[in-house]
Motif scaffolding. Structure first.
Motif, mmCIF file in Angstrom:
data_model
loop_
_atom_site.group_PDB
_atom_site.id
_atom_site.type_symbol
_atom_site.label_atom_id
_atom_site.label_comp_id
_atom_site.label_asym_id
_atom_site.label_seq_id
_atom_site.Cartn_x
_atom_site.Cartn_y
_atom_site.Cartn_z
ATOM 1 N N VAL A 21 0.842 -1.198 0.000
ATOM 2 C CA VAL A 21 0.000 0.000 0.000
ATOM 3 C C VAL A 21 0.880 1.253 0.000
ATOM 4 O O VAL A 21 0.597 2.235 -0.701
ATOM 5 C CB VAL A 21 -0.974 -0.005 1.207
ATOM 6 N N GLY A 22 1.971 1.237 0.775
ATOM 7 C CA GLY A 22 2.874 2.386 0.821
ATOM 8 C C GLY A 22 3.530 2.664 -0.520
ATOM 9 O O GLY A 22 3.597 3.814 -0.966
ATOM 10 N N ALA A 25 0.867 3.942 -2.888
ATOM 11 C CA ALA A 25 0.542 5.340 -2.598
ATOM 12 C C ALA A 25 1.644 6.275 -3.087
ATOM 13 O O ALA A 25 1.367 7.388 -3.531
ATOM 14 C CB ALA A 25 0.327 5.534 -1.102
ATOM 15 N N ASN A 31 -0.046 9.915 -2.475
ATOM 16 C CA ASN A 31 -0.655 10.199 -1.182
ATOM 17 C C ASN A 31 0.419 10.041 -0.110
ATOM 18 O O ASN A 31 0.838 8.936 0.211
ATOM 19 C CB ASN A 31 -1.823 9.237 -0.937
ATOM 20 N N THR A 33 0.381 10.436 3.166
ATOM 21 C CA THR A 33 0.008 9.757 4.410
ATOM 22 C C THR A 33 0.108 8.236 4.248
ATOM 23 O O THR A 33 0.708 7.554 5.083
ATOM 24 C CB THR A 33 -1.415 10.153 4.835
ATOM 25 N N LEU A 34 -0.490 7.698 3.199
ATOM 26 C CA LEU A 34 -0.400 6.258 2.963
ATOM 27 C C LEU A 34 1.032 5.830 2.677
ATOM 28 O O LEU A 34 1.448 4.736 3.057
ATOM 29 C CB LEU A 34 -1.314 5.841 1.806
#
Length: 192
Positions: A21-22, A25, A31, A33-34
């Motif tokens: 996910v990081g 992102a 993104n 934050t992610l």
């Protein structure tokens, strides 16, 4: 339930998902934050999961399900040591060579890492009305006679309130039965 869950697998799974996910992102969504979640939580969890997986010792299986009558005996007669052994060997362990390795070394049944017997099964049975925890070891390099010579030492090590018997369980296998004796129960304090 947590005793039967591999923390290494859990760390790999959650860490892997957060890391993916990081990276997603960072490269696709932009993104921040992610992205930070993936880098600051995902990667450390992934590395921690890998470390735990590398040092993981699987639970020893029960040879057969414990009957209800033996469960009742366990509640009534089992010593704290019998309960601790049963709980320890039937859960995931980390950073050990084998189940009960330090106990076997203390008893003189594991002179070297290569000669260390391996615990391959556990069973709870009734022996003449007494709760018994049977530990099945695969012992190709330590003969039955050596185990039998150590029988009293085994009982003393896992006692008080335990009698030990050693028997042949098959080719290169030894059963160590830890039988609860008439253990002295601590008196319950009266409120009167």
């Amino acid at each position: 339930m947590l005793r039967r869950t591999s923390l290494g697998t859990l760390g790999l799974s959650i860490g892997g998902i957060l890391t993916v996910v990081g990276f997603w992102a960072y490269f696709v969504v932009d993104n921040a934050t992610l992205n930070l979640v993936g880098f600051f939580y995902g990667i450390p969890l992934l590395l921690g999961g890998l470390a735990l997986k590398a040092s993981e010792l699987h639970p020893v299986p029960l040879r057969e399900p414990t009957p209800a009558s033996v469960l009742t005996l366990r509640e009534q007669q089992a010593t704290a040591t019998q309960n601790q052994i049963r709980k320890d060997v039937t859960r995931y362990r980390y950073g050990q060579r084998a189940h009960l390795d330090s106990s076997l070394t203390h008893l003189g049944l594991s002179p070297t890492d290569e000669e260390c017997p391996v615990l391959v099964g556990v069973q709870e049975v009734e022996t003449e009305g007494a709760y018994t925890l049977v530990l099945e070891f695969e012992s190709p390099l330590i003969p039955l006679e050596v185990w039998q010579e150590k029988q009293d030492k085994i009982a003393g090590f896992f006692g008080p309130g335990v009698k030990a018997t050693v028997s042949q369980a098959g080719d290169q296998k030894v059963d160590v039965a830890l039988i609860a004796t008439a253990a002295e129960k601590e008196p319950v304090a009266s409120l009167n």
